[in-house]
Motif scaffolding. Structure first.
Motif, short mmCIF file in Angstrom:
data_model
loop_
_atom_site.label_atom_id
_atom_site.label_comp_id
_atom_site.label_asym_id
_atom_site.label_seq_id
_atom_site.Cartn_x
_atom_site.Cartn_y
_atom_site.Cartn_z
N GLN A 282 5.03 12.86 -0.84
CA GLN A 282 6.08 11.93 -1.24
C GLN A 282 6.84 12.64 -2.36
O GLN A 282 6.26 12.96 -3.40
N HIS A 283 8.09 12.90 -2.13
CA HIS A 283 8.81 13.81 -3.02
C HIS A 283 9.18 13.22 -4.37
O HIS A 283 9.90 13.84 -5.15
N ASP A 284 8.65 12.02 -4.64
CA ASP A 284 8.75 11.50 -6.01
C ASP A 284 7.37 11.41 -6.65
O ASP A 284 7.21 10.83 -7.71
N ILE A 285 6.34 11.99 -6.00
CA ILE A 285 4.98 11.97 -6.55
C ILE A 285 4.43 13.39 -6.58
O ILE A 285 4.09 13.96 -5.54
N TYR A 286 4.35 13.96 -7.77
CA TYR A 286 3.76 15.29 -7.95
C TYR A 286 2.71 15.28 -9.06
O TYR A 286 2.25 16.34 -9.47
N SER A 287 2.37 14.10 -9.53
CA SER A 287 1.35 13.98 -10.58
C SER A 287 0.87 12.53 -10.61
O SER A 287 1.45 11.65 -9.98
N ILE A 288 -0.21 12.32 -11.34
CA ILE A 288 -0.72 10.96 -11.52
C ILE A 288 0.32 10.10 -12.24
O ILE A 288 0.49 8.91 -11.96
N GLU A 289 1.06 10.73 -13.14
CA GLU A 289 2.11 9.99 -13.86
C GLU A 289 3.20 9.52 -12.91
O GLU A 289 3.71 8.39 -13.02
N ASP A 290 3.58 10.39 -11.96
CA ASP A 290 4.58 10.01 -10.95
C ASP A 290 4.05 8.86 -10.09
O ASP A 290 4.79 7.92 -9.77
N LEU A 291 2.77 8.95 -9.71
CA LEU A 291 2.17 7.88 -8.91
C LEU A 291 2.19 6.56 -9.69
O LEU A 291 2.52 5.51 -9.13
N SER A 292 1.89 6.63 -10.96
CA SER A 292 1.89 5.42 -11.79
C SER A 292 3.28 4.78 -11.83
O SER A 292 3.42 3.56 -11.77
N MET A 293 4.32 5.63 -11.88
CA MET A 293 5.69 5.10 -11.90
C MET A 293 6.00 4.33 -10.61
O MET A 293 6.59 3.25 -10.66
N LEU A 294 5.55 4.85 -9.46
CA LEU A 294 5.80 4.16 -8.20
C LEU A 294 4.98 2.88 -8.12
O LEU A 294 5.47 1.84 -7.66
N ILE A 295 3.72 2.94 -8.56
CA ILE A 295 2.88 1.73 -8.56
C ILE A 295 3.56 0.61 -9.34
O ILE A 295 3.68 -0.53 -8.86
N GLU B 190 0.83 -1.20 0.00
CA GLU B 190 0.00 0.00 0.00
C GLU B 190 0.87 1.26 0.00
O GLU B 190 1.73 1.42 0.86
N ILE B 191 0.62 2.13 -0.95
CA ILE B 191 1.27 3.44 -1.00
C ILE B 191 0.41 4.39 -0.17
O ILE B 191 -0.75 4.63 -0.49
N LYS B 192 0.97 4.92 0.90
CA LYS B 192 0.21 5.83 1.76
C LYS B 192 0.44 7.27 1.33
O LYS B 192 1.54 7.80 1.45
N ILE B 193 -0.63 7.89 0.82
CA ILE B 193 -0.58 9.30 0.46
C ILE B 193 -1.09 10.16 1.62
O ILE B 193 -0.52 11.18 1.97
N GLY B 194 -2.20 9.72 2.23
CA GLY B 194 -2.77 10.49 3.33
C GLY B 194 -3.62 9.62 4.23
O GLY B 194 -3.88 8.45 3.93
N GLN B 195 -4.09 10.18 5.36
CA GLN B 195 -4.96 9.47 6.27
C GLN B 195 -6.03 10.40 6.80
O GLN B 195 -5.87 11.62 6.82
N GLY B 196 -7.17 9.81 7.21
CA GLY B 196 -8.35 10.58 7.53
C GLY B 196 -8.20 11.53 8.70
O GLY B 196 -8.83 12.59 8.72
N ARG C 116 -6.61 4.64 -12.98
CA ARG C 116 -6.00 4.72 -14.31
C ARG C 116 -4.48 4.67 -14.22
O ARG C 116 -3.81 4.30 -15.21
N ALA C 117 -3.94 5.02 -13.05
CA ALA C 117 -2.49 4.95 -12.86
C ALA C 117 -2.02 3.53 -12.54
O ALA C 117 -0.82 3.28 -12.48
N GLY C 118 -2.98 2.62 -12.32
CA GLY C 118 -2.60 1.23 -12.09
C GLY C 118 -2.88 0.70 -10.71
O GLY C 118 -2.55 -0.46 -10.41
N ALA C 119 -3.52 1.48 -9.83
CA ALA C 119 -3.83 1.00 -8.48
C ALA C 119 -4.85 -0.13 -8.55
O ALA C 119 -5.85 -0.02 -9.27
N ASP C 120 -4.60 -1.19 -7.81
CA ASP C 120 -5.52 -2.32 -7.77
C ASP C 120 -6.54 -2.19 -6.64
O ASP C 120 -7.59 -2.82 -6.68
N ILE C 121 -6.21 -1.39 -5.63
CA ILE C 121 -7.09 -1.15 -4.50
C ILE C 121 -7.05 0.34 -4.18
O ILE C 121 -5.97 0.94 -4.12
N ILE C 122 -8.23 0.93 -3.96
CA ILE C 122 -8.32 2.31 -3.50
C ILE C 122 -8.68 2.27 -2.02
O ILE C 122 -9.72 1.72 -1.64
N ALA C 123 -7.83 2.81 -1.17
CA ALA C 123 -8.10 2.87 0.27
C ALA C 123 -8.49 4.29 0.62
O ALA C 123 -7.71 5.23 0.40
#
Length: 510
Positions: free
Chosen positions: A290-303, A248-254, A335-342
């Motif tokens: 996450q300083h390697d994620i500044y766009s959906i494209e960056d997120l896709s690269m990490l995924i 799981e890539i953690k971007i944020g929490q509630g 669309r970036a490739g995530a298999d689960i949305i948390a």
């Protein structure tokens, strides 16, 4: 009093009543309280207490062998004022004395509308008879991960042998749609962390390691673990990723959208430093971005980097806080490739958060879930990711309603802590927990026995699962899959038109 020090103007939160006719001066209360509330007065041969230090955890009252103690909210009050409540005044006084940001633990305790309490479930009667879950099969098994658009089969000559010829995406099987949410080793004690792992393994579900890594000796529970890759990358190594069931890539929490994490150096003991791969005694800082994620494209690269690192054998989840544009964000994540949305909602718990952030940022999980599920359906990509939701689930009925709104499964955090002994005193951020849960103090943490705590957690899962089956049977449904996203089984009570529209449900009686 030293020059520059203040005499506090704050009222105690709690009052302690001690029945002296019952008190045997055994000093159990003194030993049980990590906040040093109780002390023995040798000269007077009696127990005394400093109520200013009491957090209301009830440990002393529960453990008192003669039931001599009662801990209750302090009755003192200021002049009644609807705007300037006691809480607001106390907060102001505390900040004027400390000059610091107010911190708190647990989830949002403000009286925002709890939508679960305004949604009712359908029940079968004559035309669609109910099902008896004690005598008929009832399926709670859930699969988390991306699903195919279609399946192709190959049949044998007698049409009895069937083979799926479509290449399947990696999915994780759980025996109930309930998962233990992210609580890291460091935020909670080793004993509490191990209890969650043991319970998940025994019941056939998952626990989330949080962003603090997974101790080597607990990696035997990896097939039941969701491991996090957060901004600090604490504890992330190839073995950590590959022993897990889900990454799981953690971007944020509630509890604190847009805010990073911070484990103070005094909590970073040697075992935690080894697990997190940081020096002992240093602060563990994980910034919000996450300083390697500044766009959906960056997120896709990490995924896809994580998929590559795990040989495309594990689903990759992305966790975000429930915010105003969560539906659009979720669409991009799929669309970036995530298999689960948390999704983690406004009432999500935490070990430590700025009080103002916890209480005022984000939206309720009910509204975010409905919006995300509908957006993905409208775009024709709902099957491409599972939805896992968190943030204030209190009972099995909440779980059933969430699944009918579109969730595949739910995360529970606070109910799991309560099962282990937590009383929501909301002082997790202090590092002192008289129940041995949110602490690294060896004297306190050893109070929690993982064998006992894990049994309580398993009992909780079993009880909720039985209740879910009963509710499904009452609706005439014999599989949780048939309820998922079926909002016809829901009706709103006491809700505004706009709320019903966002939730995608009708009013009761329609």
């Amino acid at each position: 009093m030293l020059e520059g020090e203040f005499h506090t103007y704050m009222l105690p939160e709690f009052i302690i009543e001690r029945r002296q006719d019952r008190c045997i001066r055994c000093r159990v209360c003194e030993r049980q309280c990590g906040f040093n509330v109780h002390w023995y007065d040798e000269e007077m041969d009696m127990m005394r207490e400093d109520e200013m230090k009491c957090v209301g955890c009830q440990r002393c009252a529960v453990m008192c062998p003669t039931n001599a103690l009662i801990v209750k909210p302090h009755p003192g009050s200021y002049k009644p004022n609807a705007n300037w409540t006691r809480e607001r005044l106390q907060d102001l006084k505390k900040q004027s004395e400390t000059g610091g940001v107010l911190l708190t633990g647990s989830g949002n305790d403000k009286p925002y509308r709890i939508y679960w309490d305004h949604i009712v479930l359908n029940a079968s009667q004559v035309t669609n008879p109910s099902i008896d879950p004690l005598r008929e099969p009832m399926e709670l098994r859930t699969f988390l991960g991306r699903k195919q658009d279609r399946l192709e089969f190959k049949f044998g000559e007698d049409f009895e042998d069937v083979e799926i010829t479509t290449e399947l995406y990696p999915n994780v099987q759980i025996e109930t749609p309930i998962v233990f949410s992210a609580m890291s080793y460091g935020a909670i004690s080793y004993q509490a962390f191990k209890s969650l792992a043991m319970a998940a393994s025994e019941f056939g579900t998952l626990f989330n390691t949080g962003e603090g890594g997974l101790p080597k000796e607990l990696r035997k529970y990896g097939k039941n673990a969701i491991v996090q890759c957060a901004s600090g990358r604490f504890g992330v190594d190839p073995e950590y990723l590959n022993v897990a069931a889900v990454v799981e890539i953690k971007i944020g929490q509630g509890a604190k959208p847009g805010i990073g994490g911070h484990l103070p150096g005094e909590k970073v003991t040697m075992p935690i430093s080894v697990t997190r791969m940081i020096p002992e005694g240093t602060d563990a800082l994980s910034p919000a971005p996450q300083h390697d994620i500044y766009s959906i494209e960056d997120l896709s690269m990490l995924i896809y980097a994580l998929k590559e690192a795990t040989n495309y054998e594990k689903p990759v989840s992305v966790k975000i806080a429930a915010v105003h544009n969560a539906a659009a964000i979720a669409s991009g994540m799929v669309r970036a490739g995530a298999d689960i949305i948390a999704l983690d909602g406004l009432r999500g718990g935490t070990g430590a958060a700025p009080k103002m952030i916890r209480d005022n940022v984000g939206i309720p999980i009910e509204l975010a879930l409905a919006s995300v599920d509908q957006r993905l359906r409208d775009e024709g990509i709902r099957n491409k990711a599972s939805i896992l939701v968190a943030g204030g689930f209190r009972c099995s009925a909440d779980v059933v309603k969430a699944i009918a709104l579109g969730a595949d499964a739910v995360y529970i955090g606070t109910p799991a802590l309560v099962a282990m002994g937590c009383t929501l005193c909301q002082k997790c951020h202090t590092g002192i927990c008289n129940w041995g849960i949110c602490t690294q103090d060896p004297y306190l943490s050893r109070r929690l026995n993982p064998e006992i705590a894990s049994k309580k957690l398993v009992n909780l899962l079993r009880a909720w699962s039985h209740e879910i089956k009963e509710m499904l049977g009452g609706m005439g449904i014999n599989a949780i899959e048939s309820l998922r996203g079926n909002r016809d089984h829901l009706r709103g009570v006491g809700l505004e038109d706009w709320e019903l529209e966002v939730l995608g449900i009708k009013g009761a009686g329609e």
